[in-house]
Write an enzyme that holds these catalytic residues in place. Structure first.
Site, PDB file in Angstrom:
ATOM      1  CG  ASP A   1      -1.867  -1.192   1.213  1.00 55.79           C
ATOM      2  OD1 ASP A   1      -2.216  -1.667   0.123  1.00 55.79           O
ATOM      3  OD2 ASP A   1      -2.208  -1.667   2.312  1.00 55.79           O
TER       4      ASP A   1
ATOM      5  CE  LYS B   1       2.423  -2.391  -4.352  1.00 55.60           C
ATOM      6  NZ  LYS B   1       2.070  -2.053  -2.953  1.00 55.60           N
TER       7      LYS B   1
ATOM      8  N   GLY C   1      -4.519  -4.308  -3.757  1.00 56.47           N
ATOM      9  CA  GLY C   1      -5.523  -3.275  -4.047  1.00 56.47           C
ATOM     10  C   GLY C   1      -4.750  -2.030  -4.431  1.00 56.47           C
ATOM     11  CG  HIS C   2      -2.011  -2.030  -6.961  1.00 63.22           C
ATOM     12  ND1 HIS C   2      -1.095  -2.571  -7.823  1.00 63.22           N
ATOM     13  CD2 HIS C   2      -1.746  -2.595  -5.747  1.00 63.22           C
ATOM     14  CE1 HIS C   2      -0.318  -3.411  -7.166  1.00 63.22           C
ATOM     15  NE2 HIS C   2      -0.706  -3.466  -5.912  1.00 63.22           N
TER      16      HIS C   2
ATOM     17  CD  GLN D   1       0.785  -8.942  -2.514  1.00 61.89           C
ATOM     18  OE1 GLN D   1       1.458  -9.617  -3.273  1.00 61.89           O
ATOM     19  NE2 GLN D   1      -0.459  -8.617  -2.772  1.00 61.89           N
TER      20      GLN D   1
HETATM   21  P1  GDP Z   1      -0.746   0.345  -3.564  1.00 56.89           P
HETATM   22  O1  GDP Z   1      -1.352  -0.929  -3.102  1.00 56.89           O
HETATM   23  O2  GDP Z   1       0.726   0.411  -3.288  1.00 56.89           O
HETATM   24  O3  GDP Z   1      -1.070   0.694  -4.984  1.00 56.89           O
HETATM   25  O4  GDP Z   1      -1.384   1.485  -2.634  1.00 56.89           O
HETATM   26  P2  GDP Z   1      -2.951   1.605  -2.195  1.00 56.89           P
HETATM   27  O5  GDP Z   1      -3.735   2.091  -3.354  1.00 56.89           O
HETATM   28  O6  GDP Z   1      -3.408   0.389  -1.510  1.00 56.89           O
HETATM   29  O7  GDP Z   1      -2.831   2.698  -1.051  1.00 56.89           O
HETATM   30  C1  GDP Z   1      -2.321   3.960  -1.274  1.00 56.89           C
HETATM   31  C2  GDP Z   1      -3.405   4.992  -0.917  1.00 56.89           C
HETATM   32  O8  GDP Z   1      -2.824   6.266  -0.834  1.00 56.89           O
HETATM   33  C3  GDP Z   1      -4.480   5.112  -1.974  1.00 56.89           C
HETATM   34  O9  GDP Z   1      -5.678   5.463  -1.325  1.00 56.89           O
HETATM   35  C4  GDP Z   1      -3.983   6.254  -2.842  1.00 56.89           C
HETATM   36  O10 GDP Z   1      -5.036   6.938  -3.526  1.00 56.89           O
HETATM   37  C5  GDP Z   1      -3.345   7.139  -1.827  1.00 56.89           C
HETATM   38  N1  GDP Z   1      -2.192   7.932  -2.287  1.00 56.89           N
HETATM   39  C6  GDP Z   1      -1.197   7.597  -3.142  1.00 56.89           C
HETATM   40  N2  GDP Z   1      -0.265   8.573  -3.189  1.00 56.89           N
HETATM   41  C7  GDP Z   1      -0.668   9.531  -2.330  1.00 56.89           C
HETATM   42  C8  GDP Z   1      -0.106  10.776  -1.897  1.00 56.89           C
HETATM   43  O11 GDP Z   1       0.980  11.182  -2.307  1.00 56.89           O
HETATM   44  N3  GDP Z   1      -0.825  11.481  -0.985  1.00 56.89           N
HETATM   45  C9  GDP Z   1      -2.024  11.046  -0.478  1.00 56.89           C
HETATM   46  N4  GDP Z   1      -2.637  11.791   0.424  1.00 56.89           N
HETATM   47  N5  GDP Z   1      -2.569   9.883  -0.866  1.00 56.89           N
HETATM   48  C10 GDP Z   1      -1.882   9.124  -1.755  1.00 56.89           C
HETATM   49  P1  IMO Z   2      -0.893  -4.190  -2.250  1.00 55.85           P
HETATM   50  O1  IMO Z   2      -0.452  -4.749  -3.563  1.00 55.85           O
HETATM   51  C1  IMO Z   2      -0.946  -4.581   2.096  1.00 55.85           C
HETATM   52  C2  IMO Z   2      -0.939  -8.634   3.746  1.00 55.85           C
HETATM   53  C3  IMO Z   2      -2.194  -9.081   4.463  1.00 55.85           C
HETATM   54  C4  IMO Z   2      -1.582 -10.054   5.465  1.00 55.85           C
HETATM   55  C5  IMO Z   2      -0.464 -10.703   4.667  1.00 55.85           C
HETATM   56  C6  IMO Z   2      -0.854 -12.028   4.024  1.00 55.85           C
HETATM   57  O2  IMO Z   2      -2.194  -3.486  -2.286  1.00 55.85           O
HETATM   58  O3  IMO Z   2       0.200  -3.409  -1.608  1.00 55.85           O
HETATM   59  P2  IMO Z   2      -2.428 -12.783   2.029  1.00 55.85           P
HETATM   60  O4  IMO Z   2      -3.822 -12.398   1.684  1.00 55.85           O
HETATM   61  O5  IMO Z   2      -1.424 -12.456   0.977  1.00 55.85           O
HETATM   62  O6  IMO Z   2      -2.324 -14.206   2.493  1.00 55.85           O
HETATM   63  O7  IMO Z   2      -2.072 -11.895   3.329  1.00 55.85           O
HETATM   64  O8  IMO Z   2      -0.132  -9.784   3.635  1.00 55.85           O
HETATM   65  N1  IMO Z   2      -1.175  -8.148   2.355  1.00 55.85           N
HETATM   66  C7  IMO Z   2      -1.122  -6.854   2.010  1.00 55.85           C
HETATM   67  N2  IMO Z   2      -0.953  -5.753   2.756  1.00 55.85           N
HETATM   68  N3  IMO Z   2      -1.061  -4.473   0.756  1.00 55.85           N
HETATM   69  C8  IMO Z   2      -1.201  -5.581  -0.015  1.00 55.85           C
HETATM   70  O9  IMO Z   2      -1.187  -5.516  -1.355  1.00 55.85           O
HETATM   71  C9  IMO Z   2      -1.287  -6.836   0.606  1.00 55.85           C
HETATM   72  N4  IMO Z   2      -1.448  -8.093   0.166  1.00 55.85           N
HETATM   73  C10 IMO Z   2      -1.369  -8.892   1.246  1.00 55.85           C
HETATM   74  O10 IMO Z   2      -2.835  -8.002   5.101  1.00 55.85           O
HETATM   75  O11 IMO Z   2      -0.986  -9.342   6.511  1.00 55.85           O
HETATM   76 MG    MG Z   3      -2.856  -1.620  -1.798  1.00 57.74          MG
END
Ligand code: GDP
Ligand code: IMO
Ligand code: MG
Length: 421
Positions: free
Chosen positions: A13, A16, A40-41, A223
């Site tokens: 998270d 990416k 979840g991207h 991840q």
């Molecule tokens: P990923 O899994 O690495 O793609 O990241 P996620 O989407 O799960 O979580 C990142 C969260 O931060 C999302 O809600 C994005 O919309 C948000 N986000 C990304 N970059 C920024 C930033 O620079 N500032 C803020 N406030 N939110 C951001």
């Molecule tokens: P993105 O790509 C954050 C965490 C879960 C748990 C552990 C194992 O959005 O960054 P799993 O379902 O893979 O067996 O869970 O890994 N986890 C993540 N945490 N971002 C993710 O993906 C994750 N994918 C798995 O919360 O701790």
């Molecule tokens: Mg994510």
């Protein structure tokens, strides 16, 4: 011509998806190489939010092809739901998406096994997303799995039934749970029928042919490094290699094809699920970060655990991934902090170290922090030099500690809220 890799340096998270969406226009292919719908991207484009779970984050760019590589595990039901939602929004997914025949399938019973395994662990649960990831990769390495290519086979249904039966036997080893498999199976088979009409390819040939033809590829990690099955905080990890080597096994490209490795980190730290987190803030500051950063899981909605940036952890991640550039996200979340701390060293007994011990929970007895002056203002800027001096000082400190250049600075969730140096 080359493969650039973008991956998370923390526990996932890191933002990416946003950076991949921004960078995609420079590439001809964007490929996912590991993980599955546990990811979840999030992308914010023109004020509209999309969360991608299996589909690569280059899908909104017309000119490029998005590949779900062999290293990914696919839940047909989730994938079809995602495709339908994107197509309703106007994206030509079928034209832009290719799926590796060697990618493995998540069965409905993999999800049941995930749930049963977690329930049986009690307090020691991993905190899995319950998407069936672990059991699916177990069948892959156990050489029992079903792959996308198998769905074209006349004997597919029989293979499915045999694996399902095996899973139902395994489920008897766990405390009894009630579930209704039939509706899940119906949706699953309907989705399989639809996947048969998509572009299913020998991805290793396709990708290597495109490289030979001079194309550039962006490999999108899911991840984060600390969730890697080998080098993460085992057993509190996911079940795939989230590090750079995962690109070679997850797409079928040689190490010599890899050029840049862009490591994404937040300006602080989060983790969702169980497991060690040395710089975690359990009090008020952690809550402040959670609220300001909307730190709730994109896949499960769970509150994310928050803490300060952790230098030993980032150094370790940079070493293992061979990272060449840093992308720092969510700096704006710290706008209201008078003072920002960073975990610079761990205390182990009477000594201080910047190396991660084998047993993080038992061995680390404390953390040594450094203090950094906050900027106490909004930081929207088009240029690096336009950032407040306190932000630049914070970034310079990180560059010096991690010995890598900060090339991308994200100051908001939107596509445009990104400074490239
Ligand atoms: P990923 O899994 O690495 O793609 O990241 P996620 O989407 O799960 O979580 C990142 C969260 O931060 C999302 O809600 C994005 O919309 C948000 N986000 C990304 N970059 C920024 C930033 O620079 N500032 C803020 N406030 N939110 C951001
Ligand atoms: P993105 O790509 C954050 C965490 C879960 C748990 C552990 C194992 O959005 O960054 P799993 O379902 O893979 O067996 O869970 O890994 N986890 C993540 N945490 N971002 C993710 O993906 C994750 N994918 C798995 O919360 O701790
Ligand atoms: Mg994510």
């Amino acid at each position: 011509m080359a493969v650039d890799v973008l991956l998370g340096l923390q526990w996932g998270d890191e933002g990416k998806g946003k950076i991949v969406d921004y960078l995609a226009h420079k590439y001809q292919l964007v490929c996912r190489f590991q993980g599955g719908p546990n990811a979840g991207h999030t992308l914010w484009i023109n004020g509209k939010k999309t969360v991608l779970h299996t589909i690569p984050s280059g899908i909104f760019h017309e000119h490029l092809v998005n590949v779900i590589g062999n290293g990914v595990v696919i839940d047909p039901t989730t994938l079809m739901k995602e495709i339908e939602a994107l197509e309703t929004g106007g994206a030509n997914v079928r034209g832009r998406l290719r799926i590796a025949k060697k990618a493995h399938l998540i069965l409905p019973t993999h999800k049941l096994l995930d749930m049963a395994s977690e329930a049986s662990k009690g307090e020691a649960k991993i905190g899995s997303t319950l998407r069936g990831i672990g059991p699916c990769y177990m069948d892959k390495t156990g050489r029992n799995g079903l792959r996308i290519g198998d769905i074209m086979d006349a004997g597919f249904d029989k293979k499915y039934q045999a694996l399902k039966e095996k899973h139902l036997h395994l489920l008897k080893l766990y405390p009894e749970t009630t579930f209704d498999l039939q509706p899940e199976e119906e949706k699953w088979f309907t989705s399989i029928e639809q996947i048969r009409t998509l572009q299913l390819i020998d991805a290793e040939y396709y990708i290597n042919d495109r490289l030979a033809a001079g194309d550039n590829i962006l490999a999108e990690g899911a991840q984060g490094m600390m969730l890697d099955i080998d080098f993460g905080t085992y057993p509190y990890v996911t079940s795939s290699n989230t590090i750079s080597s995962g690109v070679c096994s997850g797409l079928g490209v040689p190490p010599s094809s890899v050029r840049e490795v862009i490591g994404v980190t937040k300006a602080y730290c989060t983790r969702v699920g169980s497991g060690p987190f040395p710089s975690e803030l359990t009090g008020e500051d952690g809550e402040r970060i959670r609220i300001a950063g909307h730190e709730f899981g994109s896949t499960t909605g769970r509150p994310r655990r928050c803490g300060w940036l952790d230098v030993p952890q980032l150094k370790y991640a940079a070493m293992i991934t061979g990272c060449t550039q840093l992308a720092i996200t969510k700096l704006d979340v710290l706008n209201a902090f008078e003072s920002i701390e960073v975990a610079e060293k761990y205390k182990i007994g009477n000594t201080e170290t910047d190396r991660l011990p084998f047993d993080i929970i038992e061995d680390i007895t404390g953390v040594v922090h450094t203090q950094h002056k906050g900027w106490l203002q909004d930081i929207a800027s088009d240029t690096y030099d336009g950032l407040p001096v306190e932000v630049r000082n914070y970034l310079s400190y990180l560059e010096q500690q991690i010995a890598l250049p900060v090339v991308f600075v994200s100051t908001g969730p939107g596509r445009e809220e990104l400074i490239v140096r």
